[in-house]
Design a protein around this motif. Structure first.
Motif, PDB file in Angstrom:
ATOM      1  N   ALA A 179      -5.095  -1.731  -0.493  1.00  0.00           N
ATOM      2  CA  ALA A 179      -5.896  -1.674   0.618  1.00  0.00           C
ATOM      3  C   ALA A 179      -7.126  -2.637   0.637  1.00  0.00           C
ATOM      4  O   ALA A 179      -7.443  -3.191   1.589  1.00  0.00           O
ATOM      5  CB  ALA A 179      -6.573  -0.236   0.517  1.00  0.00           C
ATOM      6  N   GLY A 180      -7.809  -2.995  -0.303  1.00  0.00           N
ATOM      7  CA  GLY A 180      -8.968  -3.871  -0.422  1.00  0.00           C
ATOM      8  C   GLY A 180      -8.508  -5.394   0.114  1.00  0.00           C
ATOM      9  O   GLY A 180      -9.076  -5.943   0.868  1.00  0.00           O
TER      10      GLY A 180
ATOM     11  N   LEU B 138       0.831  -1.195  -0.214  1.00  0.00           N
ATOM     12  CA  LEU B 138      -0.080  -0.002  -0.027  1.00  0.00           C
ATOM     13  C   LEU B 138       0.690   1.212  -0.136  1.00  0.00           C
ATOM     14  O   LEU B 138       0.764   2.151  -0.852  1.00  0.00           O
ATOM     15  CB  LEU B 138      -0.986   0.064   1.236  1.00  0.00           C
ATOM     16  CG  LEU B 138      -1.872   1.099   1.378  1.00  0.00           C
ATOM     17  CD1 LEU B 138      -2.853   1.168   0.041  1.00  0.00           C
ATOM     18  CD2 LEU B 138      -2.663   1.002   2.589  1.00  0.00           C
TER      19      LEU B 138
ATOM     20  N   GLU C  81      -5.661   1.147  -4.108  1.00  0.00           N
ATOM     21  CA  GLU C  81      -6.895   0.630  -3.900  1.00  0.00           C
ATOM     22  C   GLU C  81      -6.930  -0.823  -3.748  1.00  0.00           C
ATOM     23  O   GLU C  81      -7.588  -1.447  -2.954  1.00  0.00           O
ATOM     24  CB  GLU C  81      -7.991   1.078  -4.885  1.00  0.00           C
ATOM     25  CG  GLU C  81      -9.336   0.656  -4.622  1.00  0.00           C
ATOM     26  CD  GLU C  81     -10.086   1.191  -5.793  1.00  0.00           C
ATOM     27  OE1 GLU C  81     -11.524   0.933  -5.308  1.00  0.00           O
ATOM     28  OE2 GLU C  81     -10.067   1.589  -6.743  1.00  0.00           O
ATOM     29  N   GLU C  82      -6.366  -1.483  -4.723  1.00  0.00           N
ATOM     30  CA  GLU C  82      -6.245  -2.959  -4.830  1.00  0.00           C
ATOM     31  C   GLU C  82      -5.464  -3.684  -3.467  1.00  0.00           C
ATOM     32  O   GLU C  82      -5.998  -4.542  -2.841  1.00  0.00           O
ATOM     33  CB  GLU C  82      -5.652  -3.622  -6.017  1.00  0.00           C
ATOM     34  CG  GLU C  82      -5.476  -4.973  -6.004  1.00  0.00           C
ATOM     35  CD  GLU C  82      -4.824  -5.501  -7.368  1.00  0.00           C
ATOM     36  OE1 GLU C  82      -4.413  -6.532  -7.177  1.00  0.00           O
ATOM     37  OE2 GLU C  82      -4.860  -4.819  -8.222  1.00  0.00           O
TER      38      GLU C  82
ATOM     39  N   PRO D   8      -2.955   5.079  -7.620  1.00  0.00           N
ATOM     40  CA  PRO D   8      -4.185   4.908  -6.792  1.00  0.00           C
ATOM     41  C   PRO D   8      -4.852   3.705  -7.154  1.00  0.00           C
ATOM     42  O   PRO D   8      -5.511   3.217  -6.278  1.00  0.00           O
ATOM     43  CB  PRO D   8      -5.003   6.203  -7.276  1.00  0.00           C
ATOM     44  CG  PRO D   8      -4.427   6.608  -8.716  1.00  0.00           C
ATOM     45  CD  PRO D   8      -3.099   6.297  -8.689  1.00  0.00           C
ATOM     46  N   GLU D   9      -4.802   3.362  -8.497  1.00  0.00           N
ATOM     47  CA  GLU D   9      -5.420   1.864  -8.573  1.00  0.00           C
ATOM     48  C   GLU D   9      -5.024   0.625  -7.880  1.00  0.00           C
ATOM     49  O   GLU D   9      -5.511  -0.365  -7.284  1.00  0.00           O
ATOM     50  CB  GLU D   9      -5.561   1.613 -10.010  1.00  0.00           C
ATOM     51  CG  GLU D   9      -6.576   2.482 -10.966  1.00  0.00           C
ATOM     52  CD  GLU D   9      -5.737   3.855 -11.282  1.00  0.00           C
ATOM     53  OE1 GLU D   9      -4.392   3.798 -11.251  1.00  0.00           O
ATOM     54  OE2 GLU D   9      -6.490   4.883 -12.009  1.00  0.00           O
TER      55      GLU D   9
END
Length: 74
Positions: free
Chosen positions: A50-51, A34, A47-48, A43-44
């Protein structure tokens, strides 16, 4: 990360210790991934990462809660 430590400390069997140890290492890797994505301005990918990290955290929390409930006197 804290959830992984709690899971490890509350483990009562070798299997639970191994699962908690694995979760601890996955959480650390998730934080690194992250950070690297954010630092790279991606950012993509952030986001992945973080998910994935949140899914691992939620899984660990469910496991700790299930063990705590199982240990409660009836």
């Amino acid at each position: 990360m804290r959830e992984a430590l709690v899971a490890y400390l509350s483990a009562t069997t070798p299997r639970e210790e191994q699962a908690a140890d694995s979760a601890f290492h996955r959480a650390g890797e998730g934080h690194t991934a992250l950070y690297e994505a954010i630092a790279a301005g991606e950012p993509e990918r952030a986001e992945e990462s973080a998910g994935e990290h949140f899914m691992i955290s939620a899984e660990m929390i469910r496991d700790v809660l299930a063990r705590a409930r199982a240990a409660e006197p009836t």
